[in-house]
Write an enzyme that holds these catalytic residues in place. Sequence first.
Site, PDB file in Angstrom:
ATOM      1  N   LEU A  80      22.082  70.621  21.633  1.00 39.12           N
ATOM      2  CA  LEU A  80      21.293  69.634  20.901  1.00 39.12           C
ATOM      3  C   LEU A  80      21.791  68.216  21.128  1.00 39.12           C
ATOM      4  O   LEU A  80      21.061  67.253  20.887  1.00 39.12           O
ATOM      5  CB  LEU A  80      21.324  69.949  19.399  1.00 39.12           C
ATOM      6  CG  LEU A  80      20.762  71.301  18.963  1.00 39.12           C
ATOM      7  CD1 LEU A  80      20.887  71.455  17.450  1.00 39.12           C
ATOM      8  CD2 LEU A  80      19.313  71.457  19.400  1.00 39.12           C
ATOM      9  N   ASP A 100      40.105  69.399  28.823  1.00 39.86           N
ATOM     10  CA  ASP A 100      40.152  67.967  29.102  1.00 39.86           C
ATOM     11  C   ASP A 100      38.836  67.539  29.749  1.00 39.86           C
ATOM     12  O   ASP A 100      38.144  68.347  30.380  1.00 39.86           O
ATOM     13  CB  ASP A 100      41.314  67.657  30.049  1.00 39.86           C
ATOM     14  CG  ASP A 100      41.623  66.169  30.121  1.00 39.86           C
ATOM     15  OD1 ASP A 100      41.170  65.426  29.229  1.00 39.86           O
ATOM     16  OD2 ASP A 100      42.326  65.762  31.062  1.00 39.86           O
TER      17      ASP A 100
END
EC number: 2.7.11.5
Length: 615
Positions: A334, A384
């Site tokens: 979303l 990361d």
Amino acid sequence: MSHFPKLLSSQIAYDVARTMLDGFDKHYRLFREVSHQAKLKFEAGDWHGLQQIQRDRIAFYNERVRESSVILEDEYDAENIEDEIWQQIKLHYIGLLTNHHQPELAETFFNSVCTRILHRSYFNNDFIFVRPAISTEYIENEESPTRPTFRAYYPGSREGMAACFERIVHNFQLERPFEDLQRDIGYVVRAVGEHFGDLRIAPNFQIHTLSSLFFRNKAAFIIGRILNGDRTFPLAIPILHGPSGKLVLDTVLLKKEQLLILFSFTHSYFMVDMEIPSAYVTFLRDIMPRKPRAEIYTSLGLQKQGKNLFYRDFLHHLQHSSDKFIVAPGIRGLVMLVFTLPSYPYVFKVIRDVFPAPKETTRELVKSKYQLVKQHDRVGRMADTLEYSDVAFPLSRFDEALVREFEQHAPSMIEYQRAKDGGEEIVVRHVYIERRMTPLNIYLQEGSDAQVEHGVIEYGNAIKELIAANIFPGDMLYKNFGVTRHGRVVFYDYDEIEYLTDCNIRHVPQPRNEEEEMSGEVWYTVRPHDIFPETFRTFLLGDPRVGAAFLRHHADFFDPAMWQSHKDRLLAGHVHDFFAYHASDRFIHRYGAAAEPPATPPVKQPDAGPARRVA
């Protein structure tokens, strides 16, 4: 084709180059100072101080780039310097780097300053370092020969294994005393012997250790390698504060897979004092040959160099591939539009322009969450990210469905331009890049019973380690977690994360009447940052296999008391211990705190006799 001038006639060009290199040298001096502080704080057990200097260091690079840019604008009107002078600036800079110990980092710094001053449509490849100009091969620290990149030890010809490892530890000159170094060295020698078994000792048998300790979390790591014949084996020894407050050797890691996890993209960056970083990277590549140089630089805290190398690798891959970027398979997010290149093991994430209900957030808030993760201890459980701006892709390599996704859901994040070769490009204004992993929901759906068991154990452990590090994931659906190639479960969707200490952990109130009890809607008041662990059952236990495994291994997950206990410890200032290796590998579990290691005689010189054990 390059059009560099034959003569370097501009004093301004030299002065600008010198100013830029001075800016880099200041940056790297401050960078190394953090590593010096890390040793002092580790010795003192100042864990909050270690976390703070780790966070502060991340901002150093951009601060120095900004500072250098301001100086160049104020003193030289850099934005209006002519092309010919920019070409001379680069050549002067190359000359200044001839005997420099960090030339590759200085070149990247030059690029950062140059691209900050000049708009991307103006600077060209003659102005910046598209490829390295200065070799990093065989750079030696001739000014300080007593501080080599690594030290060599010869256990088979001198002290024997025990004396050798004792000397290795003492050479790091840690001020805090050890609890029982002889005991721990005995454990190391015993573990080495068990790992290598009946290994014939070659004439070149030796141990190399990098000259600086690697600091992260609450540990200091000795990193090295064992050479025997034509084979090289990795070596890592974590040093911790034991229960007594004195230092202990916690284990010894001798497998490539263990080192790959230790240097994984899911961990925070190490703090290491490196005079010649390229030599450290070369050493680490020797023991982790599958690890890209970009990832190694990043793991050493040199994330800008990692970004630079990653982008060069990416362009090289684009040039030697022909598949198209596509919308990433799986459940659409979303908040993020996610796309990938099937032949490349990464995903690209772009923040959408509009967030459909029930999401209530903003672009800036999402970016702040990703920055929080960058600065926080990721404890091996958060991926990361590499963050880029204004990345140009060949439009011909974008699948039509992906272009439509952009134009429908993130039109403000793209623009089209003509490339220098005449082709069309699509420029993505802001993008995050992460390692591609198997989504946990797919792993659990398609996995065997054993894989489901493993996935559930890992998921629960990941959440518990995250909250112990003061991270509440927010959206804990399985689709927001991935499984790495080493089988570890990692969180990678950060738009709803919060500090656990900012959350209110609550029990679901008892219904006051039959109407509330039978209601399909939430009838009690829910405030921002409220957490109701009892409600997690609804979306975590739906699959029978998953639910059964979850209740076997993590039944406490739905108990608010478990969550509150972590919050209370954090508020009391406790810093949790995190291990980048299995608990079963720790000496305290492997041999027992009171176990006496067997006596180990020194390794003798090799002779023509039968094969002998390493230890």
